[in-house]
Scaffold this motif. Structure first.
Motif, mmCIF file in Angstrom:
data_model
loop_
_atom_site.group_PDB
_atom_site.id
_atom_site.type_symbol
_atom_site.label_atom_id
_atom_site.label_comp_id
_atom_site.label_asym_id
_atom_site.label_seq_id
_atom_site.Cartn_x
_atom_site.Cartn_y
_atom_site.Cartn_z
ATOM 1 N N VAL A 93 31.779 -26.148 31.982
ATOM 2 C CA VAL A 93 30.694 -24.912 32.139
ATOM 3 C C VAL A 93 31.937 -24.071 32.648
ATOM 4 O O VAL A 93 31.880 -23.797 32.978
ATOM 5 C CB VAL A 93 29.481 -25.175 32.770
ATOM 6 N N TYR A 94 31.276 -22.527 32.098
ATOM 7 C CA TYR A 94 31.986 -21.669 32.151
ATOM 8 C C TYR A 94 30.992 -20.861 32.478
ATOM 9 O O TYR A 94 30.112 -19.611 31.624
ATOM 10 C CB TYR A 94 32.692 -20.904 31.037
ATOM 11 N N GLU A 95 31.034 -19.680 33.627
ATOM 12 C CA GLU A 95 29.935 -19.221 33.995
ATOM 13 C C GLU A 95 30.606 -17.660 34.107
ATOM 14 O O GLU A 95 31.269 -17.411 35.140
ATOM 15 C CB GLU A 95 28.701 -19.730 34.159
ATOM 16 N N LYS A 96 29.142 -16.406 33.930
ATOM 17 C CA LYS A 96 30.116 -15.393 34.879
ATOM 18 C C LYS A 96 28.793 -14.440 34.436
ATOM 19 O O LYS A 96 28.659 -13.893 33.477
ATOM 20 C CB LYS A 96 31.260 -14.986 33.732
ATOM 21 N N ASP A 97 28.362 -13.724 35.292
ATOM 22 C CA ASP A 97 27.311 -12.430 35.393
ATOM 23 C C ASP A 97 26.613 -13.430 34.649
ATOM 24 O O ASP A 97 26.376 -14.537 35.140
ATOM 25 C CB ASP A 97 27.944 -11.225 34.405
ATOM 26 N N ASP A 98 26.312 -12.469 33.223
ATOM 27 C CA ASP A 98 24.583 -13.234 32.669
ATOM 28 C C ASP A 98 25.182 -14.274 31.344
ATOM 29 O O ASP A 98 23.990 -14.727 30.557
ATOM 30 C CB ASP A 98 23.840 -11.913 32.257
ATOM 31 N N LEU A 99 26.691 -14.897 31.417
ATOM 32 C CA LEU A 99 26.608 -15.640 30.720
ATOM 33 C C LEU A 99 27.026 -16.893 30.692
ATOM 34 O O LEU A 99 27.664 -17.668 31.971
ATOM 35 C CB LEU A 99 28.358 -14.591 29.972
ATOM 36 N N VAL A 100 26.562 -18.153 30.228
ATOM 37 C CA VAL A 100 27.073 -19.619 30.584
ATOM 38 C C VAL A 100 27.513 -20.531 28.733
ATOM 39 O O VAL A 100 27.331 -20.069 28.023
ATOM 40 C CB VAL A 100 25.761 -20.024 31.221
ATOM 41 N N ILE A 101 28.814 -20.611 29.343
ATOM 42 C CA ILE A 101 28.816 -21.089 28.355
ATOM 43 C C ILE A 101 29.607 -22.735 28.350
ATOM 44 O O ILE A 101 30.475 -23.418 29.370
ATOM 45 C CB ILE A 101 30.673 -20.928 27.901
ATOM 46 N N ILE A 102 28.862 -23.847 28.143
ATOM 47 C CA ILE A 102 28.558 -25.275 28.151
ATOM 48 C C ILE A 102 29.780 -25.766 26.882
ATOM 49 O O ILE A 102 28.760 -25.266 25.816
ATOM 50 C CB ILE A 102 27.606 -25.864 28.284
ATOM 51 N N ASP A 221 23.253 -4.522 25.549
ATOM 52 C CA ASP A 221 21.875 -4.260 24.576
ATOM 53 C C ASP A 221 21.446 -5.619 24.422
ATOM 54 O O ASP A 221 20.196 -4.921 23.588
ATOM 55 C CB ASP A 221 21.454 -3.342 23.608
ATOM 56 N N GLY A 222 21.145 -6.605 24.821
ATOM 57 C CA GLY A 222 21.222 -8.128 23.981
ATOM 58 C C GLY A 222 21.518 -8.020 22.418
ATOM 59 O O GLY A 222 20.941 -8.862 22.068
ATOM 60 N N LYS A 223 22.350 -7.600 22.243
ATOM 61 C CA LYS A 223 22.848 -8.094 21.024
ATOM 62 C C LYS A 223 24.092 -8.943 21.386
ATOM 63 O O LYS A 223 25.066 -8.607 21.674
ATOM 64 C CB LYS A 223 23.914 -6.577 19.962
ATOM 65 N N ILE A 242 18.583 -10.363 20.296
ATOM 66 C CA ILE A 242 17.958 -11.886 21.005
ATOM 67 C C ILE A 242 16.516 -11.090 20.859
ATOM 68 O O ILE A 242 16.348 -10.287 21.555
ATOM 69 C CB ILE A 242 18.809 -11.863 22.301
ATOM 70 N N LYS A 243 15.885 -11.394 20.162
ATOM 71 C CA LYS A 243 15.078 -11.793 20.336
ATOM 72 C C LYS A 243 13.588 -12.039 21.184
ATOM 73 O O LYS A 243 13.970 -14.071 20.954
ATOM 74 C CB LYS A 243 13.750 -11.481 19.325
ATOM 75 N N LYS A 244 12.629 -12.235 21.782
ATOM 76 C CA LYS A 244 12.112 -12.804 22.431
ATOM 77 C C LYS A 244 11.008 -13.614 22.030
ATOM 78 O O LYS A 244 10.254 -13.314 20.836
ATOM 79 C CB LYS A 244 10.714 -12.566 23.772
ATOM 80 N N GLN A 245 10.223 -15.106 21.869
ATOM 81 C CA GLN A 245 9.196 -16.186 20.988
ATOM 82 C C GLN A 245 8.609 -15.028 21.190
ATOM 83 O O GLN A 245 8.059 -14.817 21.989
ATOM 84 C CB GLN A 245 9.214 -17.112 21.688
ATOM 85 N N ARG A 246 7.963 -14.600 19.697
ATOM 86 C CA ARG A 246 5.538 -13.924 19.643
ATOM 87 C C ARG A 246 5.487 -14.572 18.584
ATOM 88 O O ARG A 246 5.971 -15.749 17.964
ATOM 89 C CB ARG A 246 6.232 -13.102 19.379
ATOM 90 N N ILE A 247 3.723 -15.247 19.706
ATOM 91 C CA ILE A 247 3.201 -15.730 18.152
ATOM 92 C C ILE A 247 2.588 -14.467 17.582
ATOM 93 O O ILE A 247 2.053 -13.318 18.021
ATOM 94 C CB ILE A 247 2.430 -16.670 18.781
ATOM 95 N N PHE A 248 2.599 -14.783 16.107
ATOM 96 C CA PHE A 248 1.980 -14.191 15.726
ATOM 97 C C PHE A 248 0.979 -14.018 14.712
ATOM 98 O O PHE A 248 0.303 -15.090 14.322
ATOM 99 C CB PHE A 248 2.841 -13.127 14.159
ATOM 100 N N VAL A 249 -0.533 -12.742 14.546
ATOM 101 C CA VAL A 249 -1.794 -13.435 14.529
ATOM 102 C C VAL A 249 -1.671 -12.721 13.568
ATOM 103 O O VAL A 249 -1.500 -11.488 12.555
ATOM 104 C CB VAL A 249 -2.678 -13.005 15.227
ATOM 105 N N PRO A 250 -2.324 -13.373 12.273
ATOM 106 C CA PRO A 250 -2.961 -13.010 10.718
ATOM 107 C C PRO A 250 -3.339 -11.982 10.334
ATOM 108 O O PRO A 250 -4.516 -11.637 11.702
ATOM 109 C CB PRO A 250 -2.707 -14.127 9.866
ATOM 110 N N LYS A 251 -2.936 -10.442 10.297
ATOM 111 C CA LYS A 251 -3.957 -9.741 9.840
ATOM 112 C C LYS A 251 -4.203 -9.206 8.735
ATOM 113 O O LYS A 251 -5.113 -8.046 8.578
ATOM 114 C CB LYS A 251 -3.006 -8.265 10.511
ATOM 115 N N LYS A 252 -3.485 -9.633 7.896
ATOM 116 C CA LYS A 252 -3.941 -9.668 6.406
ATOM 117 C C LYS A 252 -4.650 -11.236 5.636
ATOM 118 O O LYS A 252 -4.958 -11.883 6.405
ATOM 119 C CB LYS A 252 -3.145 -9.124 5.119
ATOM 120 N N ARG A 253 -4.982 -10.653 4.610
ATOM 121 C CA ARG A 253 -5.658 -11.764 4.125
ATOM 122 C C ARG A 253 -4.869 -13.675 3.240
ATOM 123 O O ARG A 253 -3.901 -13.000 3.751
ATOM 124 C CB ARG A 253 -6.328 -10.940 2.328
#
Length: 503
Positions: A93-102, A221-223, A242-253
Motif C-alpha cells: 500500500v502506498y498513500e499520500k494525501d487523498d490518494l491510496v494505491i494498493i 477537481d475530481g477528474k 469521478i461521480k457519486k452513485q445516484r438513483i435515477f427516477v424515470p420521468k418519461k414514458r
C-alpha cells in the motif's frame, strides 16, 4: 499527481528485451514532471536470477518513486521469491494525501493465468475498507479484468475476475491498472476506469504496434485522465470525472418491457425444477406482461428429441413475442438440427423503433464460445444498419466476467466482440452464461447477464430467477425476479444521456 504507468518490460539477455525502448521511456519519465512510476508486472522474461540481477540494475535508471507489481513471467521458476529479494514486496500500500494505491500479486506459479483469491482477496478487501475514506483509490495488478481487443484468443483473465470486479465497484475504486496482454486499452466500467498498459520494452507487440506506456493524471477537481503514449510520440487521451452513485427516477414514458431468462435446461433430471419454470411462466404471462421474452440459451440440458419436445411445450405457453438464441447445451448431440426444427434460425426481430440482433456464440460439445471473425463483421454490420433504432444484441456467452464463477475465457474472442459493441454504442447487450446474474455498464453500453431460471446447479445466492428490463425514453431499469417467490432485486439503472432517434 502525475503517474507513469509502465508494464511488461521482459528484461532478459535475449532478443525479447528492447533495451533502447526502456532507456527512452525511462529518460522521458525522469525528465518530465512525473511524481511516481508504477510497473504492473512482467519485469523479467523467465524469472531467472540473472534476469532479476539485470532488472534490478535497469530499474535503478528510473529516478522517481517506483512501485513494481509481479507478473506471470516474474513468477516462473520460483521467481516470486527472487522478486522479493531484488525488486520489492509482492503486495503493498502506498498513500499520500487523498490518494491510496494498493497493489496485489495476481500470479500463479508457472501459469500465465491469474487469480486474486483466498487470503489475497480478503487482504485486498480489508485494505479497501481500511482506506475507504480516501478520495482517490487505485488498485494495481498484473492480469486484466475485462476482455481486451486484438489479443487473439481471449484467455488469462483473472480466474475470479467477476468477484474482483464486483469488489472494486462496491468499494468505489476509481482506477484499476494492469498489463499482461501487451495491448494498451482504456475502458470505463460503471464508475471504474480500467487501464491496460502496452509493453514498455518487449518485442512482442500486437498487430505491429510499438512500445508504449500510460500517463495517469489525478486532478484536484475530481477528474482522472489516462493517456496512452507510444514511443513514436502518438498520444491517445481520455478524461473521466469521478461521480457519486445516484438513483435515477424515470420521468418519461416506458417504451418497452422485456423479460430475459436463461438456462432453463429442460430435462427429466432431478436438477431441472419443472415447477419453478411453470410458476415463472405463469407470473410472466399474468403479472409482468412484457412486450418481449428473450431466452439467452441452454433451453435444454442436452440436445435430444425428448428434451426438445418437452421444452417446446413450455416455450409455447409464453404468450408475448419471443426470441431465443442457442446455448452450448442446446447444440450437443442432435441439438444443432433440433434447435432449428423446434425454434427456427435466430433472426433479427424489429419491433417499431427497436432491433433485437441475435448472435450465435455456441459451439459443438464445449462450453467455450466464439463469434468468429466473420461473425464479428456481421455484428458490426447489423449494428450500423440499425443505428437509427434501439439496438439490443442477444447472445448466450457472457462478455464480462460473472461473480462467483471461474472465468476461463468462455467467449474466446470476447475482447474483439466487446470492442465492437462499445465502438458502435450498442444500446443493450443480453447474455446468459455462467449461472449468475450481472448488470454492468461498459462505456455507454449496459450489459445484462441472466441467471438460471429453473436449473438447480446455479451460482446465484438469490436462487432461480429471470430479469425484468424496462426501457424508458430517458433510462433503462433492470431488476432480477426470484422465480419461486417473486421477490425483486435491482440490477442497475442506466441513464440514456443522448437524444435518441428511436424514442
Amino acid at each position: 499527481m502525475k503517474i507513469a504507468h509502465i508494464s511488461d518490460t521482459h528484461i532478459t539477455s535475449g532478443e525479447a528485451y528492447k533495451g533502447y525502448a526502456f532507456d527512452l521511456i525511462a529518460n522521458e519519465v525522469n525528465t518530465l514532471d512525473y511524481d511516481m512510476v508504477i510497473h504492473t508486472g512482467d519485469v523479467t522474461n523467465e524469472g531467472l536470477r540473472e534476469e532479476y540481477e539485470r532488472a534490478s540494475y535497469e530499474l535503478k535508471k528510473i529516478q522517481k518513486p517506483l512501485i513494481v507489481v509481479p507478473g506471470n513471467h516474474d513468477a516462473r521458476n520460483v521467481g516470486y521469491e527472487l522478486f522479493e529479494k531484488y525488486i520489492g514486496p509482492l503486495n503493498g500500500v502506498y498513500e499520500k494525501d487523498d490518494l491510496v494505491i494498493i497493489w496485489v500479486d495476481s500470479t500463479i506459479p508457472d501459469l500465465s493465468d491469474g487469480r486474486i483469491g483466498g487470503y489475497k482477496f480478503h487482504w485486498l478487501k480489508e485494505r479497501l475498507e481500511e482506506y475507504s475514506h480516501k478520495k482517490f483509490k487505485i488498485v494495481a495488478s498484473h492480469h486484466h479484468l475485462v476482455p481486451l481487443p486484438d489479443t487473439g484468443r481471449e484467455r488469462n483473465v483473472l480466474f475470479n475476475a467477476g468477484d474482483v470486479l464486483d469488489l472494486l465497484l462496491k468499494h468505489d475504486v476509481n482506477l484499476y491498472i494492469c498489463g499482461h496482454k501487451h495491448v494498451p486499452n482504456i475502458y470505463k466500467v460503471e464508475g471504474l476506469v480500467v487501464a491496460n498498459a502496452g509493453c514498455t520494452s518487449c518485442r512482442k507487440t500486437r498487430k505491429g504496434d510499438v512500445n508504449s506506456y500510460n500517463i495517469i493524471k489525478i486532478k484536484e477537481d475530481g477528474k482522472i485522465s489516462v493517456s496512452i503514449k507510444r514511443v513514436t510520440g502518438d498520444i491517445t487521451r481520455r478524461e473521466f470525472k469521478i461521480k457519486k452513485q445516484r438513483i435515477f427516477v424515470p420521468k418519461k414514458r416506458r417504451l418497452l418491457r422485456i423479460v430475459q431468462m436463461s438456462e432453463s435446461n429442460v430435462s427429466d433430471r432431478v436438477y431441472f425444477r419443472e415447477r419453478v419454470l411453470k410458476n415463472a411462466i405463469k407470473a410472466i404471462n399474468e403479472k409482468y406482461k412484457p412486450d418481449l421474452v428473450i431466452h439467452c440459451g441452454d433451453m435444454v440440458d442436452v440436445g435430444t428429441e425428448r428434451y426438445y419436445a418437452k421444452a417446446y411445450e413450455f416455450w409455447e405457453k409464453i404468450k408475448p413475442e419471443k426470441i431465443i438464441v442457442p446455448g452450448h447445451n442446446d447444440i450437443t448431440y442432435l441439438g444443432y438440427d433440433l434447435f432449428k426444427e423446434y425454434f427456427g434460425e435466430p433472426k433479427i426481430l424489429e419491433m417499431e423503433n427497436f432491433a433485437f440482433i441475435p448472435i450465435i456464440s455456441a459451439q459443438y460439445e464445449t462450453p467455450i464460445g466464439v463469434v468468429g471473425r466473420i461473425g464479428q463483421k456481421i455484428l458490426r454490420k447489423h449494428l450500423q444498419e440499425h443505428e437509427e433504432k434501439f439496438r439490443a444484441v442477444i447472445m448466450h456467452h457472457n462478455i464480462i466476467p460473472i461473480p462467483k464463477s471461474r472465468e476461463i475465457g468462455f467467449l474466446e474472442d470476447g475482447g474483439n466482440v466487446l470492442k465492437i459493441l462499445t465502438d458502435e454504442k450498442a444500446n443493450l447487450v443480453l447474455t446468459g452464461h455462467g449461472g449468475n446474474t450481472l448488470g454492468i455498464k461498459v462505456e455507454e453500453t449496459p450489459i445484462i447477464n441472466a441467471g438460471s431460471i429453473s436449473w438447480e446447479l446455479h451460482r446465484n445466492p438469490f436462487g432461480n430467477s429471470f430479469n425484468l428490463i424496462d426501457i424508458y425514453e430517458d433510462m433503462i431499469a433492470a431488476f432480477e425476479i426470484q422465480a419461486t417467490w417473486g421477490s425483486r432485486k435491482l440490477l442497475g439503472i442506466w441513464k440514456i444521456k443522448t437524444k435518441v432517434p428511436w424514442a
